[in-house]
Design a protein around this motif. Structure first.
Motif, PDB file in Angstrom:
ATOM      1  N   LYS A   1       0.702  -1.372  -0.177  1.00 51.81           N
ATOM      2  CA  LYS A   1      -0.035   0.034   0.169  1.00 51.81           C
ATOM      3  C   LYS A   1       0.798   1.312  -0.161  1.00 51.81           C
ATOM      4  O   LYS A   1       0.621   2.389  -0.580  1.00 51.81           O
ATOM      5  CB  LYS A   1      -0.746   0.075   1.303  1.00 51.81           C
ATOM      6  CG  LYS A   1      -2.181  -0.949   1.091  1.00 51.81           C
ATOM      7  CD  LYS A   1      -2.914  -0.777   2.316  1.00 51.81           C
ATOM      8  CE  LYS A   1      -4.041  -1.674   2.550  1.00 51.81           C
ATOM      9  NZ  LYS A   1      -5.026  -1.297   3.739  1.00 51.81           N
ATOM     10  N   THR A   2       2.072   1.388   0.895  1.00 52.14           N
ATOM     11  CA  THR A   2       2.781   2.429   0.894  1.00 52.14           C
ATOM     12  C   THR A   2       3.460   2.620  -0.377  1.00 52.14           C
ATOM     13  O   THR A   2       3.540   3.649  -0.729  1.00 52.14           O
ATOM     14  CB  THR A   2       3.808   2.376   2.042  1.00 52.14           C
ATOM     15  OG1 THR A   2       3.179   2.040   3.096  1.00 52.14           O
ATOM     16  CG2 THR A   2       4.643   3.405   2.096  1.00 52.14           C
TER      17      THR A   2
ATOM     18  N   ALA B   1       2.450   1.662  -3.453  1.00 52.57           N
ATOM     19  CA  ALA B   1       1.499   2.149  -4.366  1.00 52.57           C
ATOM     20  C   ALA B   1       1.247   3.790  -4.260  1.00 52.57           C
ATOM     21  O   ALA B   1       0.865   4.182  -5.449  1.00 52.57           O
ATOM     22  CB  ALA B   1       0.217   1.399  -4.071  1.00 52.57           C
ATOM     23  N   THR B   2       1.589   4.268  -3.261  1.00 54.79           N
ATOM     24  CA  THR B   2       1.445   5.699  -3.228  1.00 54.79           C
ATOM     25  C   THR B   2       2.558   6.664  -4.000  1.00 54.79           C
ATOM     26  O   THR B   2       2.162   7.783  -4.140  1.00 54.79           O
ATOM     27  CB  THR B   2       1.227   6.432  -1.832  1.00 54.79           C
ATOM     28  OG1 THR B   2       2.196   6.019  -0.976  1.00 54.79           O
ATOM     29  CG2 THR B   2      -0.040   5.618  -1.133  1.00 54.79           C
TER      30      THR B   2
END
Length: 79
Positions: free
Chosen positions: A74-75, A77-78
């Motif tokens: 998730k990290t 992907a940002t």
């Protein structure tokens, strides 16, 4: 500020660690120990809290790594 979530392996010395972490606002999310009686006591003591209990260290670690890698993905992907 985000809450630190942690798991503990071993109810002997781990019990002191849990107490100290909780005093500082951290959230216990998993306990692992082969001592069935100790796990049952913790389940009763922590009734109503969202804590996972394991009697197998491999399962404990597999779950940790799954959660850890999801957060990393998730990290990343940002970016």
């Amino acid at each position: 500020m985000k809450t630190i979530k942690f798991g503990v392996f071993g109810l002997g010395r781990g019990d002191d660690f849990v107490g100290n972490m909780r005093k500082n606002g951290a959230e216990l999310v998993a306990i692992c120990d082969k001592w069935e009686e100790g796990l049952n006591k913790q389940k009763e003591y922590n009734k109503g809290l969202d804590i996972a209990y394991y009697d197998n260290f491999d399962d404990f670690l597999k779950t940790f790594w799954k959660i850890f890698f999801k957060k990393i993905q998730k990290t990343l992907a940002t970016f």
